[in-house]
Design a protein around this motif. Structure first.
Motif, PDB file in Angstrom:
ATOM      1  N   LYS A 108      18.445   8.645  13.171  1.00  0.00           N
ATOM      2  CA  LYS A 108      19.120   8.828  12.052  1.00  0.00           C
ATOM      3  C   LYS A 108      19.917   7.498  11.900  1.00  0.00           C
ATOM      4  O   LYS A 108      20.175   6.702  12.929  1.00  0.00           O
ATOM      5  CB  LYS A 108      20.326   9.825  12.190  1.00  0.00           C
ATOM      6  CG  LYS A 108      19.769  11.370  12.066  1.00  0.00           C
ATOM      7  CD  LYS A 108      20.744  12.241  12.071  1.00  0.00           C
ATOM      8  CE  LYS A 108      20.308  13.699  12.026  1.00  0.00           C
ATOM      9  NZ  LYS A 108      21.366  14.683  11.951  1.00  0.00           N
TER      10      LYS A 108
ATOM     11  N   ASN B 239      23.037   4.967  11.604  1.00  0.00           N
ATOM     12  CA  ASN B 239      24.426   5.192  11.815  1.00  0.00           C
ATOM     13  C   ASN B 239      25.223   3.935  11.524  1.00  0.00           C
ATOM     14  O   ASN B 239      26.448   3.866  11.396  1.00  0.00           O
ATOM     15  CB  ASN B 239      24.631   5.226  13.315  1.00  0.00           C
ATOM     16  CG  ASN B 239      23.946   4.350  14.315  1.00  0.00           C
ATOM     17  OD1 ASN B 239      23.387   3.473  13.814  1.00  0.00           O
ATOM     18  ND2 ASN B 239      23.755   4.828  15.582  1.00  0.00           N
TER      19      ASN B 239
ATOM     20  N   GLU C 145      27.405  12.534   0.954  1.00  0.00           N
ATOM     21  CA  GLU C 145      28.384  13.591   1.220  1.00  0.00           C
ATOM     22  C   GLU C 145      27.670  14.942   1.622  1.00  0.00           C
ATOM     23  O   GLU C 145      28.249  15.723   2.395  1.00  0.00           O
ATOM     24  CB  GLU C 145      29.098  13.956  -0.068  1.00  0.00           C
ATOM     25  CG  GLU C 145      30.039  12.761  -0.452  1.00  0.00           C
ATOM     26  CD  GLU C 145      30.977  13.076  -1.630  1.00  0.00           C
ATOM     27  OE1 GLU C 145      30.912  14.245  -2.117  1.00  0.00           O
ATOM     28  OE2 GLU C 145      31.906  12.359  -2.042  1.00  0.00           O
ATOM     29  N   LYS C 146      26.450  15.164   1.084  1.00  0.00           N
ATOM     30  CA  LYS C 146      26.093  16.631   1.524  1.00  0.00           C
ATOM     31  C   LYS C 146      24.544  16.643   2.137  1.00  0.00           C
ATOM     32  O   LYS C 146      24.799  17.026   3.181  1.00  0.00           O
ATOM     33  CB  LYS C 146      25.869  17.384   0.014  1.00  0.00           C
ATOM     34  CG  LYS C 146      27.187  17.612  -0.643  1.00  0.00           C
ATOM     35  CD  LYS C 146      26.882  18.668  -2.031  1.00  0.00           C
ATOM     36  CE  LYS C 146      28.456  18.873  -2.781  1.00  0.00           C
ATOM     37  NZ  LYS C 146      28.205  19.725  -3.833  1.00  0.00           N
TER      38      LYS C 146
ATOM     39  N   LEU D 210      23.036  13.780   3.037  1.00  0.00           N
ATOM     40  CA  LEU D 210      23.185  12.741   3.748  1.00  0.00           C
ATOM     41  C   LEU D 210      21.971  12.070   4.257  1.00  0.00           C
ATOM     42  O   LEU D 210      21.256  11.999   5.331  1.00  0.00           O
ATOM     43  CB  LEU D 210      23.698  13.384   5.312  1.00  0.00           C
ATOM     44  CG  LEU D 210      25.196  13.645   5.187  1.00  0.00           C
ATOM     45  CD1 LEU D 210      25.642  14.300   6.743  1.00  0.00           C
ATOM     46  CD2 LEU D 210      26.100  13.090   4.498  1.00  0.00           C
TER      47      LEU D 210
ATOM     48  N   ASP E 219      23.597   9.704  10.016  1.00  0.00           N
ATOM     49  CA  ASP E 219      24.345  10.477  11.201  1.00  0.00           C
ATOM     50  C   ASP E 219      25.571  10.682  10.298  1.00  0.00           C
ATOM     51  O   ASP E 219      26.045   9.804   9.503  1.00  0.00           O
ATOM     52  CB  ASP E 219      24.905   9.086  12.029  1.00  0.00           C
ATOM     53  CG  ASP E 219      25.328   9.873  13.418  1.00  0.00           C
ATOM     54  OD1 ASP E 219      26.719  10.006  13.002  1.00  0.00           O
ATOM     55  OD2 ASP E 219      24.929   9.948  14.267  1.00  0.00           O
ATOM     56  N   PRO E 220      26.284  11.896  10.875  1.00  0.00           N
ATOM     57  CA  PRO E 220      27.323  11.942  10.027  1.00  0.00           C
ATOM     58  C   PRO E 220      28.533  11.342  10.222  1.00  0.00           C
ATOM     59  O   PRO E 220      29.612  11.287   9.357  1.00  0.00           O
ATOM     60  CB  PRO E 220      27.742  13.585  10.519  1.00  0.00           C
ATOM     61  CG  PRO E 220      26.412  14.088  10.979  1.00  0.00           C
ATOM     62  CD  PRO E 220      25.549  12.745  11.608  1.00  0.00           C
ATOM     63  N   GLN E 221      28.648  10.507  11.070  1.00  0.00           N
ATOM     64  CA  GLN E 221      29.480   9.515  11.237  1.00  0.00           C
ATOM     65  C   GLN E 221      29.247   8.059  10.919  1.00  0.00           C
ATOM     66  O   GLN E 221      29.708   7.012  11.512  1.00  0.00           O
ATOM     67  CB  GLN E 221      30.251   9.420  12.813  1.00  0.00           C
ATOM     68  CG  GLN E 221      30.728  10.803  13.006  1.00  0.00           C
ATOM     69  CD  GLN E 221      31.325  10.962  14.369  1.00  0.00           C
ATOM     70  OE1 GLN E 221      30.618  10.771  15.597  1.00  0.00           O
ATOM     71  NE2 GLN E 221      32.511  11.176  14.611  1.00  0.00           N
TER      72      GLN E 221
ATOM     73  N   PRO F  43      31.067  13.147   4.932  1.00  0.00           N
ATOM     74  CA  PRO F  43      30.394  14.282   4.688  1.00  0.00           C
ATOM     75  C   PRO F  43      31.274  15.409   3.952  1.00  0.00           C
ATOM     76  O   PRO F  43      32.401  15.469   4.217  1.00  0.00           O
ATOM     77  CB  PRO F  43      29.546  15.099   5.978  1.00  0.00           C
ATOM     78  CG  PRO F  43      29.458  13.785   6.998  1.00  0.00           C
ATOM     79  CD  PRO F  43      30.790  13.144   6.681  1.00  0.00           C
TER      80      PRO F  43
ATOM     81  N   ARG G  52      33.830  17.475   5.885  1.00  0.00           N
ATOM     82  CA  ARG G  52      34.695  16.651   6.636  1.00  0.00           C
ATOM     83  C   ARG G  52      35.962  16.523   5.595  1.00  0.00           C
ATOM     84  O   ARG G  52      37.019  15.552   5.836  1.00  0.00           O
ATOM     85  CB  ARG G  52      34.232  15.530   7.334  1.00  0.00           C
ATOM     86  CG  ARG G  52      33.209  15.490   8.367  1.00  0.00           C
ATOM     87  CD  ARG G  52      33.818  16.284   9.602  1.00  0.00           C
ATOM     88  NE  ARG G  52      35.126  15.717  10.224  1.00  0.00           N
ATOM     89  CZ  ARG G  52      35.174  14.497  10.943  1.00  0.00           C
ATOM     90  NH1 ARG G  52      34.203  13.840  11.017  1.00  0.00           N
ATOM     91  NH2 ARG G  52      36.408  14.061  11.317  1.00  0.00           N
TER      92      ARG G  52
END
Length: 422
Positions: free
Chosen positions: A92, A94, A120-121, A123, A140-142, A157, A160
């Motif tokens: 992913k 990052n 946001e959703k 990703l 990556d979510p972060q 996301p 969060r």
């Protein structure tokens, strides 16, 4: 200068506790906290730790916790932008650079022109490679978007963001700020009581000649126990009952030689307070407090002062008190300095009162304050969907502008009171 330093320290401490309440419950709810700031204006100190930027700003008159999704998200990448991305071991992306990193090996990057993105959703981003092919990458979510050498922003996301949380989680995150100020008040009052003792007697040490008390027949050595049948055993309760009288006659009950005697007394107004003309011996008014008594007194004083503060707000609303009776930063700074000179115990007590005022004031349903935000969350709970964010932001903006105007007026009154008391 010493007064200013003490005031800044006390105010910053209270703001820290308030914002820490928001911060802790935001974290518990899984909300991404972008910044924890003490003060407003230009940054004086910053430290990035984990996902959050901790900062101290130039103007020490407040602070804030900036949560993802609380306002419109600002993380975006324009279509057509050339992206230099780093891929993690999990495959992913990052880190996404929107400029060519000069000190890194560009050959190790996934490079392409942005065609599509969902930050946001789902990703993902879709990049057009140099050979004209299109490739979809998941984020990556972060993941962090780097706009230039100095500006970067972590994506948020939707799960969060503040808006994705339940009504209860949002309400608790907002309520936690004032709650922490009120809890701090309880602790500080308890510490103050433990250090100074329990004030539970009002023994008359001296009666001023020709005063209301002297004319009524109250004497040195009397123990004041009640006003109009309601028990009073400390200076605060006595002052409040006299203030409540508004100068009308009251019945003061005293103990003398083992007997209870009642005296009709008409309090005299002196500035903003009412007096009857007696002095008390502070050393005879108190005894040492146990730990449990200190804790109990912390709760009691917090409750008693909350009643007084709310009563004051009510009188402001009904016009019984004018705006000139309000105190702002200048007056608070002046009183803080005087409390510091009077000793550490008095500074603790004054800090407790400031903390309680801050907590209660923030719970009022005034736009831009926590109370107003709780109202909007309540409306969301009733109607099943949130109020339009643009409409809510406009209400808070107008409220903030009105608060600034009020602060200017109050500060002007402060300057007149502190520097030109005549």
């Amino acid at each position: 200068m010493q007064t200013l330093i003490v005031f800044i320290f006390v105010l910053s401490f209270l703001v820290f506790v308030h914002e820490f309440g928001h911060f802790i419950f935001a974290k518990r709810a899984g909300i991404l906290v972008r910044e924890f700031a003490i003060g407003f204006g230009p940054k004086v100190f910053t430290k990035m730790r984990g996902e959050t930027l901790y900062s101290i700003r130039l103007l020490p008159l407040g602070g804030y916790v900036r949560m993802a999704g609380e306002d419109a998200e600002i993380v975006e990448i324009k279509t057509g932008t050339t992206v230099y991305a780093i891929q993690s071991d999990e495959g992913k992306l990052n880190h996404l650079y929107l400029y060519e990193p000069s000190q890194m090996d560009v050959h190790s990057f996934e490079v392409g022109r942005l065609l599509e993105a969902d930050l946001e959703k789902e990703l993902y981003v879709v990049l057009e490679k140099q050979d004209g092919s299109e490739q979809k990458y998941f984020l990556d979510p972060q993941a962090i978007v780097h706009y230039d050498n100095k500006t970067q922003m972590q994506i948020a996301p939707y799960d969060r963001q503040f808006g994705s949380r339940t009504v209860g989680q949002k309400a608790m995150t907002i309520f936690a700020g004032p709650l922490f100020n009120i809890l701090l008040t309880i602790v500080l009052f308890a510490v103050y009581t433990f250090m100074t003792g329990v004030e539970d007697r009002l023994p008359v040490d001296r009666v001023i000649a020709n005063s209301p008390a002297a004319e009524a027949g109250i004497q040195t050595g009397d123990l004041i126990v009640a006003i109009d049948g309601e028990k009073v055993n400390n200076m605060d309760s006595l002052r409040y009952k006299l203030l409540e009288s508004k100068g009308n006659p009251v019945t003061i009950t005293v103990k003398r030689d083992g007997k209870e005697l009642n005296f009709p007394v008409t309090p005299q107004k002196s500035g903003e307070i009412y007096q009857i003309g007696v002095y008390f011996n502070i050393n005879e008014m108190k005894r040492e407090a146990t730990l449990m008594e200190s804790v109990a007194d912390g709760f009691k004083q917090t409750y008693d002062w909350s009643v007084i503060i709310l009563d004051g707000f009510g009188k402001l609303i009904t016009g019984q008190l004018g705006i000139k009776s309000l105190g702002g930063p200048v007056q608070m700074g002046s009183i803080t300095g005087e409390a510091a000179k009077a000793g550490f115990e008095q500074l603790i007590r004054w800090t407790a009162l400031l903390s309680l005022n801050l907590g209660i004031f923030n719970l009022l349903p005034i736009p831009a304050l926590d109370g107003s935000r709780l109202v909007f969350i309540g409306i969301e709970a009733v109607r099943g969907r949130p109020v339009n964010p643009n409409k809510e932001s406009f209400v808070h903006f107008v409220g903030f502008a009105l608060l600034i105007m009020l602060m200017i007026v109050v500060t002007f009154n402060d300057i007149k009171k502190v520097f030109f008391p005549g």
